[in-house]
Enzyme design. Structure first.
Site, PDB file in Angstrom:
ATOM      1  N   CYS A   1     -31.986 -35.135  24.628  1.00 41.46           N
ATOM      2  CA  CYS A   1     -31.082 -36.225  25.017  1.00 41.46           C
ATOM      3  C   CYS A   1     -31.501 -37.576  24.421  1.00 41.46           C
ATOM      4  O   CYS A   1     -30.686 -38.218  23.744  1.00 41.46           O
ATOM      5  CB  CYS A   1     -30.990 -36.306  26.539  1.00 41.46           C
ATOM      6  SG  CYS A   1     -29.969 -35.003  27.264  1.00 41.46           S
TER       7      CYS A   1
ATOM      8  N   GLU B   1     -31.299 -28.859  27.615  1.00 43.84           N
ATOM      9  CA  GLU B   1     -32.134 -29.391  26.528  1.00 43.84           C
ATOM     10  C   GLU B   1     -32.510 -30.846  26.847  1.00 43.84           C
ATOM     11  O   GLU B   1     -32.076 -31.797  26.197  1.00 43.84           O
ATOM     12  CB  GLU B   1     -31.427 -29.254  25.186  1.00 43.84           C
ATOM     13  CG  GLU B   1     -31.210 -27.825  24.743  1.00 43.84           C
ATOM     14  CD  GLU B   1     -32.496 -26.997  24.697  1.00 43.84           C
ATOM     15  OE1 GLU B   1     -32.405 -25.766  24.788  1.00 43.84           O
ATOM     16  OE2 GLU B   1     -33.597 -27.585  24.588  1.00 43.84           O
ATOM     17  N   HIS B   2     -33.348 -30.978  27.888  1.00 40.45           N
ATOM     18  CA  HIS B   2     -33.721 -32.298  28.401  1.00 40.45           C
ATOM     19  C   HIS B   2     -34.159 -33.253  27.281  1.00 40.45           C
ATOM     20  O   HIS B   2     -33.673 -34.365  27.155  1.00 40.45           O
ATOM     21  CB  HIS B   2     -34.888 -32.167  29.393  1.00 40.45           C
ATOM     22  CG  HIS B   2     -34.661 -31.212  30.519  1.00 40.45           C
ATOM     23  ND1 HIS B   2     -33.930 -31.530  31.652  1.00 40.45           N
ATOM     24  CD2 HIS B   2     -35.090 -29.938  30.694  1.00 40.45           C
ATOM     25  CE1 HIS B   2     -33.932 -30.487  32.467  1.00 40.45           C
ATOM     26  NE2 HIS B   2     -34.617 -29.516  31.923  1.00 40.45           N
ATOM     27  N   ASP B   3     -35.127 -32.790  26.482  1.00 35.69           N
ATOM     28  CA  ASP B   3     -35.801 -33.700  25.547  1.00 35.69           C
ATOM     29  C   ASP B   3     -34.959 -34.067  24.340  1.00 35.69           C
ATOM     30  O   ASP B   3     -35.250 -35.063  23.658  1.00 35.69           O
ATOM     31  CB  ASP B   3     -37.138 -33.098  25.094  1.00 35.69           C
ATOM     32  CG  ASP B   3     -38.128 -33.020  26.246  1.00 35.69           C
ATOM     33  OD1 ASP B   3     -39.135 -32.287  26.127  1.00 35.69           O
ATOM     34  OD2 ASP B   3     -37.906 -33.695  27.276  1.00 35.69           O
TER      35      ASP B   3
ATOM     36  N   THR C   1     -29.509 -34.915  31.977  1.00 37.97           N
ATOM     37  CA  THR C   1     -30.030 -33.762  31.216  1.00 37.97           C
ATOM     38  C   THR C   1     -29.580 -32.430  31.818  1.00 37.97           C
ATOM     39  O   THR C   1     -29.500 -31.424  31.112  1.00 37.97           O
ATOM     40  CB  THR C   1     -31.577 -33.787  31.096  1.00 37.97           C
ATOM     41  OG1 THR C   1     -32.181 -33.562  32.378  1.00 37.97           O
ATOM     42  CG2 THR C   1     -32.061 -35.099  30.507  1.00 37.97           C
TER      43      THR C   1
END
Ligand code: RIB
Ligand code: CA
Length: 310
Positions: free
Chosen positions: A242, A238-240, A193
């Site tokens: 992924c 934009e971790h979430d 991420t």
């Protein structure tokens, strides 16, 4: 094309909102339900934010369920320093007028898992408390969920401590239950991420779109912009998004099968996701694929195109 049924479990913070917005427009998926969990912010904020963001993008049809208001064992420690006091960086959007769902997250998730007969893909992008409770209350759910595409953990490093990532550190006991459940976990930790970021040109592109969804992006990300300067990030991670974008386009990501356990007893290592990927030693339970790489250009373009479309 047959759509993939997807359930998102979220602690609806700033990057969670991006993931919900992207999910709402992906042709490949059918957003079967959303559940809120305490993490970045309170359960109340996470529940309201998920409802309001989905309404903002015209998806009041997606039902949102309230889950756990605290981790399984330890106290809740939220992340206002990143997500602000309301979970959306202080950004204000209209309140949803969708009916309030009274069923709790773990029972609603169980019903959805039964409905989709083993095809349901679950994307937890916050602490794993709700998923752990669903497994504990409904053990047969393990055979009904196709896979868990999880944002959490880090094979190397951390963001809350030097070796622990926020979602896992917030509820390591919940995470341990999920990792040992037997459901296959596709883990999108900080290893990938931190490569899944929007750079200045990407952010400028989104900011140039004259629509309320793009304005939410700009208004909610200012704390992350500041953090980026301080932490010398290459962009806004934009971790979430992924696990969500992986569900639609797995070819954009590269993963490695391994075993992952969660440290729940350590002090310095508390909340670390420990992987046997690089050792001759292998864990007994090996139900994970750890993702380490992403095609950033395609990932970022998907997000930009989503925000342009409103
Ligand atoms: O460490 C990043 C994760 O923690 C993301 O899910 C973010 O929303 C926060 O919950
Ligand atoms: Ca999150």
């Amino acid at each position: 094309m047959k759509k993939i049924p997807v359930w998102i479990d979220t602690d609806t913070g700033v990057d969670d909102a991006v993931a919900l917005i992207v999910a709402s427009k992906l042709d490949e998926i059918d957003l079967a339900g959303v559940s809120a969990v305490a993490g970045n912010t309170s359960l109340e904020n996470a529940f309201r934010n998920a409802r309001d963001v989905l309404s903002l993008v015209g998806r009041s049809d997606v039902k949102v369920y309230h889950g756990a208001d605290r981790p399984l064992v330890i106290d809740l420690h939220t992340a206002e320093y990143v997500h602000g006091s309301n979970g959306l960086g202080g950004a204000k959007i209209p309140l949803s007028d969708a009916p309030i769902q009274t069923e709790n997250a773990w029972d609603a998730l169980y019903e959805a898992a039964k409905k989709y007969k083993g095809e349901l893909v679950v994307c937890p992008v916050g602490p794993l408390t709700n998923i752990a409770i669903a497994i504990a209350k409904h053990p047969d759910i393990v055979g009904m969920i196709k896979e868990l595409n999880v944002m959490g953990g880090a094979l190397i490093g951390g963001n809350v401590t030097p070796c622990s990532e926020f979602n896992i550190h917030t509820d390591p006991h919940g995470a341990e239950t999920v990792m040992k459940s037997g459901i296959h976990v596709n883990l999108f930790g900080l290893d990938v991420t931190h490569k899944a970021y929007l750079d200045d040109d990407d952010i400028d592109a989104i900011a140039s779109f004259d629509n309320p969804v793009a304005r939410l992006f700009v208004d909610s990300n200012h704390l992350l912009y500041d953090a980026r300067e301080k932490l010398h990030w290459k962009g806004v991670c934009e971790h979430d998004s992924c696990p969500v974008i992986y569900t639609a386009r797995p070819d954009w990501f590269k993963g490695h099968d391994c075993g992952i356990y969660v440290e729940t007893q350590g002090t310095i290592t508390f909340g670390k996701t420990v992987s046997d990927l690089w050792t001759d030693f292998k864990f007994e339970d090996r139900h994970c694929t750890a993702f380490l790489d992403v095609d950033r250009k395609k990932f970022a373009s998907k997000i930009i195109d989503t925000y342009r479309s409103f």
